[in-house]
Design a protein around this motif. Structure first.
Motif, short mmCIF file in Angstrom:
data_model
loop_
_atom_site.label_atom_id
_atom_site.label_comp_id
_atom_site.label_asym_id
_atom_site.label_seq_id
_atom_site.Cartn_x
_atom_site.Cartn_y
_atom_site.Cartn_z
N PHE A 222 11.00 -11.86 -118.03
CA PHE A 222 12.36 -12.31 -117.70
C PHE A 222 13.31 -11.13 -117.55
O PHE A 222 14.18 -11.14 -116.68
N PHE A 223 13.18 -10.11 -118.38
CA PHE A 223 14.03 -8.94 -118.26
C PHE A 223 13.78 -8.23 -116.93
O PHE A 223 14.72 -7.79 -116.27
N ARG B 111 12.71 -9.52 -114.09
CA ARG B 111 13.29 -10.33 -113.01
C ARG B 111 14.81 -10.17 -112.98
O ARG B 111 15.41 -10.01 -111.92
N PHE B 112 15.45 -10.23 -114.14
CA PHE B 112 16.90 -10.08 -114.23
C PHE B 112 17.34 -8.71 -113.75
O PHE B 112 18.27 -8.58 -112.94
N GLN C 96 16.99 -8.38 -109.93
CA GLN C 96 18.04 -9.12 -109.21
C GLN C 96 19.38 -8.39 -109.28
O GLN C 96 20.09 -8.29 -108.28
N VAL C 97 19.72 -7.88 -110.45
CA VAL C 97 20.99 -7.16 -110.60
C VAL C 97 20.96 -5.87 -109.80
O VAL C 97 21.95 -5.53 -109.12
#
Length: 63
Positions: A28-29, A31-32, A35-36
């Protein structure tokens, strides 16, 4: 303190749940962060990327 005890019992008490939480947290980190990073890059290069200027160079099928 009760929150720490709940977190310990839920995530850290067993090795299998600890390892699973690390793997899921990393996914999850990643992916985040991706995206950022893409959003910041697009913002800094607004008007310079092909996806922003391609309408100027592509012909319409109506013409």
């Amino acid at each position: 303190m009760a929150l720490m005890k709940q977190a310990y019992n839920l995530f850290f008490k067993r090795s299998s749940t600890f390892a699973l939480s690390i793997v899921l947290g990393a996914i999850f980190f990643e992916r985040f962060f991706d995206q950022v990073g893409d959003a910041v890059f697009d913002h800094l290069n607004d008007g310079k990327l092909w996806k922003h200027i391609k309408h100027k160079y592509e012909k319409n099928e109506e013409e």
